[in-house]
Scaffold this motif. Structure first.
Motif, PDB file in Angstrom:
ATOM      1  N   SER A  80      20.164  -0.211   5.388  1.00 48.66           N
ATOM      2  CA  SER A  80      21.328  -0.892   5.959  1.00 48.66           C
ATOM      3  C   SER A  80      21.606  -2.143   5.141  1.00 48.66           C
ATOM      4  O   SER A  80      20.737  -2.600   4.381  1.00 48.66           O
ATOM      5  N   GLY A  81      22.781  -2.698   5.327  1.00 47.36           N
ATOM      6  CA  GLY A  81      23.107  -3.958   4.669  1.00 47.36           C
ATOM      7  C   GLY A  81      22.170  -5.065   5.134  1.00 47.36           C
ATOM      8  O   GLY A  81      21.670  -5.853   4.318  1.00 47.36           O
ATOM      9  N   MET A  82      21.899  -5.130   6.427  1.00 49.16           N
ATOM     10  CA  MET A  82      21.010  -6.170   6.936  1.00 49.16           C
ATOM     11  C   MET A  82      19.589  -5.997   6.401  1.00 49.16           C
ATOM     12  O   MET A  82      18.888  -6.982   6.171  1.00 49.16           O
ATOM     13  N   ILE A  85      19.843  -7.639   3.057  1.00 48.69           N
ATOM     14  CA  ILE A  85      20.052  -9.093   3.139  1.00 48.69           C
ATOM     15  C   ILE A  85      18.794  -9.795   3.640  1.00 48.69           C
ATOM     16  O   ILE A  85      18.333 -10.778   3.053  1.00 48.69           O
ATOM     17  N   TYR A 106      29.294 -13.124   7.608  1.00 45.21           N
ATOM     18  CA  TYR A 106      29.252 -11.945   8.474  1.00 45.21           C
ATOM     19  C   TYR A 106      28.380 -12.277   9.695  1.00 45.21           C
ATOM     20  O   TYR A 106      27.292 -12.856   9.550  1.00 45.21           O
ATOM     21  N   ASP A 178      27.101 -12.032  -0.772  1.00 47.06           N
ATOM     22  CA  ASP A 178      27.338 -10.759  -0.109  1.00 47.06           C
ATOM     23  C   ASP A 178      28.698 -10.286  -0.616  1.00 47.06           C
ATOM     24  O   ASP A 178      29.727 -10.870  -0.300  1.00 47.06           O
ATOM     25  N   THR A 180      30.176  -7.391  -0.116  1.00 43.66           N
ATOM     26  CA  THR A 180      30.658  -6.237   0.649  1.00 43.66           C
ATOM     27  C   THR A 180      32.181  -6.197   0.778  1.00 43.66           C
ATOM     28  O   THR A 180      32.809  -5.154   0.556  1.00 43.66           O
ATOM     29  N   SER A 200      26.610  -4.306   1.903  1.00 49.76           N
ATOM     30  CA  SER A 200      26.443  -3.335   2.957  1.00 49.76           C
ATOM     31  C   SER A 200      27.144  -2.094   2.418  1.00 49.76           C
ATOM     32  O   SER A 200      28.375  -2.026   2.402  1.00 49.76           O
ATOM     33  N   THR A 202      27.300   0.587   3.732  1.00 51.29           N
ATOM     34  CA  THR A 202      27.921   1.244   4.885  1.00 51.29           C
ATOM     35  C   THR A 202      29.449   1.142   4.788  1.00 51.29           C
ATOM     36  O   THR A 202      30.162   1.939   5.384  1.00 51.29           O
ATOM     37  N   LYS A 203      29.931   0.146   4.050  1.00 52.05           N
ATOM     38  CA  LYS A 203      31.368  -0.137   3.977  1.00 52.05           C
ATOM     39  C   LYS A 203      31.994   0.560   2.753  1.00 52.05           C
ATOM     40  O   LYS A 203      32.033   1.761   2.719  1.00 52.05           O
TER      41      LYS A 203
HETATM   42  C1  LIG Z   1      28.598  -4.764   7.730  1.00 43.73           C
HETATM   43  C2  LIG Z   1      28.261  -5.938   6.937  1.00 43.73           C
HETATM   44  C3  LIG Z   1      26.926  -6.337   6.747  1.00 43.73           C
HETATM   45  C4  LIG Z   1      25.768  -5.636   7.409  1.00 43.73           C
HETATM   46  O1  LIG Z   1      25.624  -4.337   6.970  1.00 43.73           O
HETATM   47  P1  LIG Z   1      24.960  -3.145   7.836  1.00 43.73           P
HETATM   48  O2  LIG Z   1      25.054  -1.984   6.919  1.00 43.73           O
HETATM   49  O3  LIG Z   1      25.761  -3.028   9.094  1.00 43.73           O
HETATM   50  O4  LIG Z   1      23.567  -3.565   8.132  1.00 43.73           O
HETATM   51  C5  LIG Z   1      26.693  -7.436   5.948  1.00 43.73           C
HETATM   52  N1  LIG Z   1      27.687  -8.129   5.382  1.00 43.73           N
HETATM   53  C6  LIG Z   1      28.980  -7.784   5.544  1.00 43.73           C
HETATM   54  C7  LIG Z   1      30.034  -8.590   4.898  1.00 43.73           C
HETATM   55  C8  LIG Z   1      29.306  -6.687   6.318  1.00 43.73           C
HETATM   56  O5  LIG Z   1      30.594  -6.363   6.498  1.00 43.73           O
END
Ligand SMILES: *Cc1c(COP(=O)(O)O)cnc(C)c1O
Length: 383
Positions: A80-82, A85, A106, A178, A180, A200, A202-203
């Motif tokens: 995951s992004g977290m 991070i 975030y 970050d 993202t 992240s 995920t995005k």
């Molecule tokens: C979603 C997001 C995160 C966290 O990522 P996850 O994949 O949900 O853990 C961190 N930073 C930004 C800017 C995000 O949009």
């Protein structure tokens, strides 16, 4: 595994497609084979593979691709992004150290800092505005790390990456970003001297709202420290999701370019709309960060926010094509109300202080036809 060292010369889109891919020498297929194994032989190898050692083939191939996109030496992918991070913060900070964070981070990152770092004896300062004065005011002899996000959420504030990177390096401080919101298509912070870039995935990198992943890239020296902690935190990405993410990144440029084009068109449309009060998009010449965005971004991204004149909840309920959904960066357009989502917890006072009004809506623009998106917005704004 490296196609050739020449891939640094390739254009961005070519790197998305061809960097970091493992050729299937046995069957000559064009795509990286999937290696789901979690058990690998240890005899006669220097470094036996294991998912939590971050060295199984699908992880390594994916890391190479992301490094090629950000111009980085080394990297790691996480579940995951977290995961990415927090492993960076844990790996680079020790009790007694101090870190400086931009205030409008975030929400999940902000929460992780306030709920975990202090407990671990790590001191920190949030700064409202990131400029040389505020950084200098926050700095003390134990400051080890500075952490930013640009464009920021949800007001798309632009921060000067080069200024932060140069200030940090002149004091021996590690600079982190970050990336993202922008994605590597739009901005490559390492070019401006930033040390650590996180995503992240995920995005935008995943881009289809169907996987969870994170990534960190940096110099080999910094990544060695992060890896040490990563093995202990164990937020590893399994081979199946690595494979899916590798596939997604092949189309990153075409997706994000279309998203950016749509976002520019929609920002201009909303900016002219009588039922809209204000639009926040760095591509608009009226945006306070526009000049800086022109300097440090290759495009203006596909995130924007705007304030409606009417009831924001009614507006959202009237949308037919744009989905009210959390998250961002997917191929489908989505809208969120910061008041009800990312900024619900801080409360009305904190929102007001941050300039986030109750009628603010955040749009993550997808790859639909811009005309269809504009039509949906127009009918929901209602005249
Ligand atoms: C979603 C997001 C995160 C966290 O990522 P996850 O994949 O949900 O853990 C961190 N930073 C930004 C800017 C995000 O949009």
């Amino acid at each position: 595994m490296k196609p050739s060292d020449g891939d640094r010369k390739w254009g961005f889109s070519t790197r998305c497609l061809h960097s970091g891919s493992l050729t299937d020498s046995r069957k000559t297929g064009l795509v990286t084979p999937l290696y789901p194994a979690t058990a690998f032989a240890y005899l006669d190898v220097d470094d036996y593979a294991y998912p939590r050692n971050f060295n199984v083939p699908n992880q390594k191939v994916l890391v190479e691709k992301i490094c090629a996109l950000e111009g980085a030496e080394e990297g790691l992918v996480f579940s995951s992004g977290m995961g990415a991070i927090f492993t960076v913060l844990l790996g680079l900070l020790s009790p007694g150290d101090h870190a400086i964070f931009q205030n409008d981070l975030y929400g999940g990152t902000h929460y992780a800092i306030t709920s975990e770092l202090e407990r671990m004896g790590i001191d920190y300062t949030f700064v409202d505005k990131v400029d040389e004065d505020s950084l200098e005011n926050a700095r003390h002899e134990k400051t080890r790390l500075v952490y930013i996000e640009t464009p920021s959420n949800p007001l798309l504030t632009i921060i000067d990456m080069q200024l932060v990177a140069e200030w940090a390096s002149s004091h021996g401080i590690i600079s982190c970003i970050d990336n993202t919101f922008a994605s590597p298509v739009v901005q490559n912070p390492i070019e401006f001297g930033i040390d650590v870039v996180m995503h992240s995935a995920t995005k935008y990198l995943g881009g289809h709202s169907d996987l969870s992943a994170g990534a960190v890239v940096s110099s080999a020296r910094i990544m060695e420290k992060v890896l040490h902690t990563a093995v202990n935190t164990g937020a590893v990405l399994n081979a199946q999701v690595c494979h899916l993410l590798e596939r997604s990144i092949k189309t990153l440029t075409v997706r994000v370019r279309q998203q950016n084009r749509n976002a520019m068109e929609i920002a201009e449309f909303l900016n002219e709309h009588p039922e809209v009060e204000r639009v926040f998009y760095p591509g608009l010449t009226t945006h306070p960060g526009h000049e800086l965005a022109r300097k440090q971004m290759k495009d203006y991204g596909a995130m924007l926010s705007f304030e409606v004149k009417g009831d924001p909840d009614e507006f959202v309920s009237r949308l037919r094509l744009i989905a009210p959904a959390m998250s961002l960066g997917g191929v489908e357009s989505t809208v969120t109300s910061p008041r009800l989502t990312s900024h619900a917890k801080p409360g009305p006072e904190a929102r007001q202080k941050a300039g986030i009004r109750d009628n603010l809506l955040r749009l993550s623009v997808g790859i639909e036809e811009a005309d269809d998106l504009k039509e949906d917005l127009d009918q929901a704004l209602g005249l």
